[in-house]
Design a protein around this motif. Structure first.
Motif, PDB file in Angstrom:
ATOM      1  N   PHE A  45     195.410 -18.067  -0.423  1.00 58.30           N
ATOM      2  CA  PHE A  45     194.838 -18.683   0.765  1.00 58.30           C
ATOM      3  C   PHE A  45     193.370 -18.297   0.928  1.00 58.30           C
ATOM      4  CE2 PHE A  45     199.338 -17.940   1.540  1.00 58.30           C
ATOM      5  CZ  PHE A  45     199.771 -19.183   1.972  1.00 58.30           C
ATOM      6  N   ASP A  46     192.579 -19.252   1.300  1.00 59.11           N
ATOM      7  CA  ASP A  46     191.183 -18.959   1.580  1.00 59.11           C
ATOM      8  C   ASP A  46     191.060 -18.150   2.872  1.00 59.11           C
ATOM      9  OD1 ASP A  46     190.266 -20.268  -0.644  1.00 59.11           O
ATOM     10  OD2 ASP A  46     189.691 -22.105   0.412  1.00 59.11           O
ATOM     11  N   VAL A  47     190.299 -17.066   2.786  1.00 61.15           N
ATOM     12  CA  VAL A  47     189.923 -16.260   3.946  1.00 61.15           C
ATOM     13  C   VAL A  47     188.403 -16.220   3.951  1.00 61.15           C
ATOM     14  CG1 VAL A  47     190.015 -13.990   5.040  1.00 61.15           C
ATOM     15  CG2 VAL A  47     192.023 -14.872   3.823  1.00 61.15           C
ATOM     16  N   GLN A  48     187.794 -16.649   5.020  1.00 61.84           N
ATOM     17  CA  GLN A  48     186.340 -16.775   5.059  1.00 61.84           C
ATOM     18  C   GLN A  48     185.661 -15.473   4.620  1.00 61.84           C
ATOM     19  OE1 GLN A  48     184.614 -17.450   8.960  1.00 61.84           O
ATOM     20  NE2 GLN A  48     183.057 -18.787   8.086  1.00 61.84           N
ATOM     21  N   GLY A  49     184.734 -15.608   3.666  1.00 62.97           N
ATOM     22  CA  GLY A  49     183.980 -14.460   3.175  1.00 62.97           C
ATOM     23  C   GLY A  49     184.645 -13.712   2.040  1.00 62.97           C
ATOM     24  N   GLU A  50     185.853 -14.122   1.644  1.00 65.57           N
ATOM     25  CA  GLU A  50     186.575 -13.436   0.571  1.00 65.57           C
ATOM     26  C   GLU A  50     186.853 -14.394  -0.584  1.00 65.57           C
ATOM     27  OE1 GLU A  50     190.012 -11.443   2.093  1.00 65.57           O
ATOM     28  OE2 GLU A  50     188.874 -10.328   3.605  1.00 65.57           O
ATOM     29  N   VAL A  51     187.041 -13.821  -1.776  1.00 62.82           N
ATOM     30  CA  VAL A  51     187.280 -14.611  -2.988  1.00 62.82           C
ATOM     31  C   VAL A  51     188.774 -14.873  -3.148  1.00 62.82           C
ATOM     32  CG1 VAL A  51     187.067 -14.664  -5.499  1.00 62.82           C
ATOM     33  CG2 VAL A  51     185.236 -13.658  -4.106  1.00 62.82           C
ATOM     34  N   THR A  52     189.137 -16.109  -3.410  1.00 58.89           N
ATOM     35  CA  THR A  52     190.519 -16.492  -3.685  1.00 58.89           C
ATOM     36  C   THR A  52     190.703 -16.577  -5.195  1.00 58.89           C
ATOM     37  OG1 THR A  52     190.590 -17.771  -1.634  1.00 58.89           O
ATOM     38  CG2 THR A  52     192.314 -18.207  -3.259  1.00 58.89           C
ATOM     39  N   ARG A  53     191.550 -15.718  -5.756  1.00 62.30           N
ATOM     40  CA  ARG A  53     191.742 -15.684  -7.202  1.00 62.30           C
ATOM     41  C   ARG A  53     193.112 -16.207  -7.628  1.00 62.30           C
ATOM     42  NH1 ARG A  53     189.114 -11.106  -5.499  1.00 62.30           N
ATOM     43  NH2 ARG A  53     187.077 -10.656  -6.432  1.00 62.30           N
ATOM     44  N   ALA A  54     194.038 -16.354  -6.702  1.00 69.55           N
ATOM     45  CA  ALA A  54     195.385 -16.845  -6.991  1.00 69.55           C
ATOM     46  C   ALA A  54     196.079 -16.027  -8.083  1.00 69.55           C
ATOM     47  CB  ALA A  54     195.353 -18.322  -7.373  1.00 69.55           C
ATOM     48  N   GLY A  55     195.804 -14.723  -8.085  1.00 67.27           N
ATOM     49  CA  GLY A  55     196.470 -13.836  -9.025  1.00 67.27           C
ATOM     50  C   GLY A  55     195.963 -13.916 -10.447  1.00 67.27           C
ATOM     51  N   GLY A  56     194.840 -14.594 -10.661  1.00 67.68           N
ATOM     52  CA  GLY A  56     194.338 -14.771 -12.019  1.00 67.68           C
ATOM     53  C   GLY A  56     192.862 -14.444 -12.151  1.00 67.68           C
ATOM     54  N   HIS A  57     192.293 -14.910 -13.284  1.00 63.04           N
ATOM     55  CA  HIS A  57     190.887 -14.628 -13.589  1.00 63.04           C
ATOM     56  C   HIS A  57     190.057 -15.895 -13.814  1.00 63.04           C
ATOM     57  CE1 HIS A  57     191.229 -10.324 -13.842  1.00 63.04           C
ATOM     58  NE2 HIS A  57     192.125 -10.364 -14.805  1.00 63.04           N
ATOM     59  N   VAL A  58     190.633 -17.076 -13.592  1.00 65.25           N
ATOM     60  CA  VAL A  58     189.946 -18.290 -14.039  1.00 65.25           C
ATOM     61  C   VAL A  58     189.229 -19.037 -12.911  1.00 65.25           C
ATOM     62  CG1 VAL A  58     191.567 -18.569 -15.940  1.00 65.25           C
ATOM     63  CG2 VAL A  58     191.960 -19.814 -13.805  1.00 65.25           C
ATOM     64  N   LEU A  59     189.487 -18.711 -11.658  1.00 69.31           N
ATOM     65  CA  LEU A  59     188.803 -19.399 -10.573  1.00 69.31           C
ATOM     66  C   LEU A  59     187.425 -18.790 -10.334  1.00 69.31           C
ATOM     67  CD1 LEU A  59     191.682 -19.926  -7.972  1.00 69.31           C
ATOM     68  CD2 LEU A  59     190.889 -21.458  -9.788  1.00 69.31           C
ATOM     69  N   ALA A  60     186.537 -19.585  -9.772  1.00 70.39           N
ATOM     70  CA  ALA A  60     185.169 -19.130  -9.531  1.00 70.39           C
ATOM     71  C   ALA A  60     185.170 -17.952  -8.553  1.00 70.39           C
ATOM     72  CB  ALA A  60     184.338 -20.278  -8.963  1.00 70.39           C
TER      73      ALA A  60
END
Length: 447
Positions: free
Chosen positions: A79-94
């Motif tokens: 889930f997106d939290v303002q000001g934090e990075v969402t990685r979805a448990g991986g390494h491939v998202l920006a």
């Protein structure tokens, strides 16, 4: 485990407890080097957590408080939290901080919840054991020295609650991802009807099956969180509905196959207690369920929809994916457009049939999963991993496929391995099911 949300809310309201103290205790648990904190919160504590807690106390002193003010909540890394990075448990998202909260998270923030951090999960929420090769796998609170799986995909979410790192956890549920870890870790887990809570700001797995749920100490806690995320301005309470006179459907066949002795004994005891409490439990066989296997061919709707979302990322970063996850996503590449559309049509028909079949009943009752948590090390063997994953997903995924609401409630004897009793209710009967679930919980839960 921290007290239930109602208890914490009362203590905060009358000044027996301050949000700063409560959140500091969670942060201390997360930072304990001998605990599971580094695997539950691989990216650490939220930078804003302590400030949020202090602001909550300051606002309360001015007479300003929301229904969740000062309550520490963990957020699945989906889930997106303002000001934090969402990685979805991986390494491939920006690695870019979110500009806005996901809708569900924004509603919790407006209600005053304090976000303590982002919890670990199966990469892209695509399996049931909860194993993550990138950030490690949190150990189940039961028999911790044996390092058993927590269940997934909301693995860190469950352990954050059992280990007092948060009062409650927000997770997703596409095939059981809230209910599986709840069952294996001895907690309540709720999956709402999918359309109840908006998915905006959430990394998708399957647009057909994704839903936003919660894991918490009790059904009432899940109901409070569900109420806020569904758009209520207050954490609407439920009135527990006693089992007396309620009509429960107990499906025979597949949901009871391959049960281990611990689950079988706990389930039998739960049914006996419900019957003794005046519930009417009737064994049934639903025709719509017989056709569900057809929806899973070649990965089904989940694989097709996951492939459509991931195909570009896989072209660029295939080597960075968990091999077990990317193999499941790639199943969707073999589906034709016709097969996908036929599956969509079949699912719609089965949902209608299931709605008719459920009309004579107040809820379905069955084991959440048929096994207790195996050891993480045992799942290094690929055939064991595959068979375990299928077993864990088999029962809870029925509610996702048929677009029902569902709750898992602990029903094991005190001191035994956790076992979950699952209730399923009709489409959009969420609040009724939660009221029934609270009544069932009072009868079957370990004390």
């Amino acid at each position: 485990m921290l007290p239930a949300l109602d208890t914490l809310r009362a203590q905060l309201a009358d000044g027996r407890l301050e949000a700063e103290t409560l959140v500091a205790s969670c942060i201390e648990r997360i930072g304990d080097a001998s605990g599971e904190g580094r695997r539950v919160f691989p990216h650490g504590v939220s930078a804003a957590a302590a400030t949020q807690a202090a602001a909550s106390d300051a606002l309360r002193r001015c007479g300003v408080a929301g229904p969740l003010s000062g309550i520490p909540v963990s957020v699945k890394d989906l889930f997106d939290v303002q000001g934090e990075v969402t990685r979805a448990g991986g390494h491939v998202l920006a690695e870019e901080p979110a500009m806005h909260d996901a809708v569900a998270i924004g509603r919790l923030r407006a209600a005053g919840a304090v976000f303590v951090g982002r919890t670990n999960m199966t990469e892209f929420a695509y399996s049931g054991p909860g194993i993550n090769p990138h950030y490690g796998t949190p150990a189940n609170p039961f028999d911790r020295s044996a390092a058993r799986i927590p269940g997934g995909s909301s693995s860190g979410a469950a352990v954050s609650v059992t280990d007092s790192m948060a009062a409650a956890a927000i997770g997703s549920d596409t095939g059981g991802s809230c209910r599986i870890p709840a069952a294996l870790c001895g907690l309540a887990g709720f999956k709402p009807t999918a359309a109840r809570i908006p998915l905006q700001g959430t990394v998708p797995l399957s647009s057909s099956y994704d839903s936003i749920g919660s894991i918490a100490p009790s059904v009432a806690c899940c109901a409070a969180l569900d109420s806020i995320m569904a758009g209520d301005t207050e954490a609407a309470a439920i009135v527990s509905q006693a089992p007396h006179g309620l009509r429960f459907a107990a499906p025979t066949g597949i949901v009871l196959d391959d049960m281990d002795s611990h689950v079988a004994a706990a389930f039998e005891r739960a049914i006996e207690r419900l019957t003794a409490a005046g519930a009417i439990v009737r064994e049934v066989s639903f025709e719509s369920w017989r056709q569900l296997a057809a929806l899973g061919q070649h990965g089904g709707l989940v694989a097709a929809e996951a492939w459509a979302w991931h195909v570009g990322l896989i072209k660029r970063h295939a080597d960075a994916y968990d091999p077990r996850v990317i193999a499941r996503i790639r199943l969707g590449s073999g589906q034709s457009t016709a097969e996908y559309l036929l599956n969509r049509a079949l699912r719609s028909r089965l949902c209608r049939e299931a709605e008719d079949e459920l009309r004579p009943f107040d809820a379905i009752v069955c084991p959440t999963v048929p096994i207790i948590a195996p050891r993480i090390a045992d799942l290094d063997d690929e055939p064991v991993y595959t068979s375990t994953n299928r077993l864990l997903l088999r029962n809870p995924s029925i509610a996702n496929m048929l677009d029902l609401c569902s709750v898992s409630i602990p029903c094991h004897a005190s001191g035994d391995a956790p076992v979950g009793l699952m209730l399923m209710g009709r489409h959009m009967s969420d609040r009724q099911l939660l009221a029934i679930g609270a009544g069932v919980e009072a009868v079957v839960r370990p004390h």
